[in-house]
Design a protein around this motif. Structure first.
Motif, PDB file in Angstrom:
ATOM      1  N   LEU A  45       0.886  -1.267   0.095  1.00 42.44           N
ATOM      2  CA  LEU A  45      -0.051  -0.006  -0.177  1.00 42.44           C
ATOM      3  C   LEU A  45       0.932   1.233   0.046  1.00 42.44           C
ATOM      4  CD1 LEU A  45      -2.630  -0.976   2.562  1.00 42.44           C
ATOM      5  CD2 LEU A  45      -2.735  -1.195  -0.009  1.00 42.44           C
ATOM      6  N   GLY A  46       2.248   1.346   0.766  1.00 43.07           N
ATOM      7  CA  GLY A  46       2.891   2.375   0.665  1.00 43.07           C
ATOM      8  C   GLY A  46       3.531   2.645  -0.573  1.00 43.07           C
ATOM      9  N   ASN A  47       3.806   1.594  -1.316  1.00 41.78           N
ATOM     10  CA  ASN A  47       4.288   1.407  -2.751  1.00 41.78           C
ATOM     11  C   ASN A  47       3.180   2.042  -3.542  1.00 41.78           C
ATOM     12  OD1 ASN A  47       7.088   0.722  -3.033  1.00 41.78           O
ATOM     13  ND2 ASN A  47       6.310  -1.260  -2.293  1.00 41.78           N
ATOM     14  N   LEU A  48       1.953   1.774  -3.432  1.00 35.17           N
ATOM     15  CA  LEU A  48       0.864   2.264  -4.116  1.00 35.17           C
ATOM     16  C   LEU A  48       0.713   3.673  -4.055  1.00 35.17           C
ATOM     17  CD1 LEU A  48      -1.198   1.415  -6.231  1.00 35.17           C
ATOM     18  CD2 LEU A  48      -2.645   0.928  -4.500  1.00 35.17           C
TER      19      LEU A  48
ATOM     20  N   TYR B 287       7.354   1.372  10.999  1.00 34.67           N
ATOM     21  CA  TYR B 287       8.978   1.532  10.622  1.00 34.67           C
ATOM     22  C   TYR B 287       9.282   0.417   9.355  1.00 34.67           C
ATOM     23  CZ  TYR B 287      13.791   1.043  10.945  1.00 34.67           C
ATOM     24  OH  TYR B 287      15.034   0.787  10.561  1.00 34.67           O
ATOM     25  N   GLU B 288       9.088  -0.801   9.766  1.00 37.26           N
ATOM     26  CA  GLU B 288       9.463  -1.886   8.925  1.00 37.26           C
ATOM     27  C   GLU B 288       9.101  -1.610   7.669  1.00 37.26           C
ATOM     28  OE1 GLU B 288      10.034  -5.580  12.025  1.00 37.26           O
ATOM     29  OE2 GLU B 288       8.023  -5.154  11.017  1.00 37.26           O
ATOM     30  N   VAL B 289       7.699  -1.157   7.511  1.00 36.66           N
ATOM     31  CA  VAL B 289       6.986  -0.878   6.257  1.00 36.66           C
ATOM     32  C   VAL B 289       7.804   0.508   5.397  1.00 36.66           C
ATOM     33  CG1 VAL B 289       4.957  -0.536   5.011  1.00 36.66           C
ATOM     34  CG2 VAL B 289       4.955  -1.986   6.778  1.00 36.66           C
ATOM     35  N   ALA B 290       7.912   1.268   6.154  1.00 35.79           N
ATOM     36  CA  ALA B 290       8.172   2.440   5.393  1.00 35.79           C
ATOM     37  C   ALA B 290       9.819   2.497   5.209  1.00 35.79           C
ATOM     38  CB  ALA B 290       8.336   3.647   6.535  1.00 35.79           C
ATOM     39  N   ASP B 291      10.693   1.765   6.115  1.00 38.94           N
ATOM     40  CA  ASP B 291      12.052   1.656   5.684  1.00 38.94           C
ATOM     41  C   ASP B 291      12.241   0.524   4.570  1.00 38.94           C
ATOM     42  OD1 ASP B 291      14.787   2.103   6.726  1.00 38.94           O
ATOM     43  OD2 ASP B 291      14.759  -0.260   6.908  1.00 38.94           O
ATOM     44  N   SER B 292      11.361  -0.346   4.280  1.00 43.14           N
ATOM     45  CA  SER B 292      11.297  -1.290   3.334  1.00 43.14           C
ATOM     46  C   SER B 292      11.257  -0.500   1.747  1.00 43.14           C
ATOM     47  CB  SER B 292      10.472  -2.258   3.301  1.00 43.14           C
ATOM     48  OG  SER B 292       8.843  -1.779   3.216  1.00 43.14           O
ATOM     49  N   ILE B 293      10.468   0.691   2.127  1.00 45.47           N
ATOM     50  CA  ILE B 293      10.566   1.506   0.692  1.00 45.47           C
ATOM     51  C   ILE B 293      11.112   2.567   0.467  1.00 45.47           C
ATOM     52  CG2 ILE B 293       8.214   0.266  -0.133  1.00 45.47           C
ATOM     53  CD1 ILE B 293       6.645   2.412   1.127  1.00 45.47           C
ATOM     54  N   GLY B 294      12.044   2.761   1.706  1.00 49.15           N
ATOM     55  CA  GLY B 294      12.902   4.196   1.553  1.00 49.15           C
ATOM     56  C   GLY B 294      12.221   5.278   2.234  1.00 49.15           C
TER      57      GLY B 294
END
Length: 217
Positions: A152-155, A177-184
């Protein structure tokens, strides 16, 4: 002030929903305790809940005593959500949520929501609280099982045209944090939600006590 040394101007905010803008911690504990009572398991205090709550939520359920060899995870997850939905109309936003959303809008920041809540329920809540005016995009997951939300963050990035270093993710759990960090994307926490401050600090990210403490440059 957040990321005062950022190489790019911040143009967008991705908000988590539950525990960040929506004040549902005590309510969520009450809901899970209803399920625990039925199974003769130990009830959760708020202090213990904030130590053990995690994503994926199936792991958290197992930590607090659910046995998914004797009952199906999917049925337990739905039982919890049905309990949650019964009185969720009584939930309120954090008292400073609208104030902060207005401050972000005054700075011409695009605002988005990415949540582990099921998409249609999330959008219904946003409309009920009359918050549509603040958000460019609102995205929830497509089931009730509290899984990941990196896609969803990537979208959001794809739809907004923003680069990861132009966005800040604001949440209340280490998973944000894990989600945000995975997409920079860099993360900022508020410690009024579903995990305690000590867990959030392990990320090395900025942790604010309340939404009102957040300041953007």
């Amino acid at each position: 002030m957040i990321f005062k040394n950022s190489s790019k101007k911040i143009k967008g905010i991705i908000w988590d929903w539950n525990g960040t803008l929506l004040n549902d911690v005590a309510y969520s504990i009450g809901c899970i305790n209803e399920l625990l009572v039925k199974r003769d398991l130990n009830l959760l205090t708020e202090e213990h809940y904030k130590k053990v709550f995690t994503f994926p939520v199936k792991n958290y359920y197992e930590t607090i005593g659910f046995d998914f060899t004797s009952e199906k995870w999917e049925l337990v997850a739905m039982e919890y959500m049905e309990t949650y939905w019964q009185n969720m109309h009584r939930l309120e936003l954090f008292g400073d949520a609208v104030f902060v959303l207005n401050k972000m809008r005054e700075q011409n920041l695009k605002q988005f929501i990415v949540s582990a809540m099921e998409h249609s329920k999330l959008n219904r809540m946003i409309m009920d609280y009359k918050l549509e005016q603040y958000f460019d995009v609102v995205l929830g997951i497509d089931d009730h099982y509290g899984g990941g939300k990196a896609h969803l963050g990537n979208l959001i990035l794809e739809q907004s045209g923003l680069s990861p270093d132009e966005v800040v993710w604001i949440g209340d759990t280490y998973h944000d944090y894990e989600v945000a960090d995975s997409i920079g994307i860099k993360t900022v926490f508020v410690a009024c939600g579903h995990q305690n401050k000590e867990i959030l600090l392990q990320s090395g990210c900025t942790v604010f006590e309340t939404l009102s403490d957040i300041r953007l440059m």
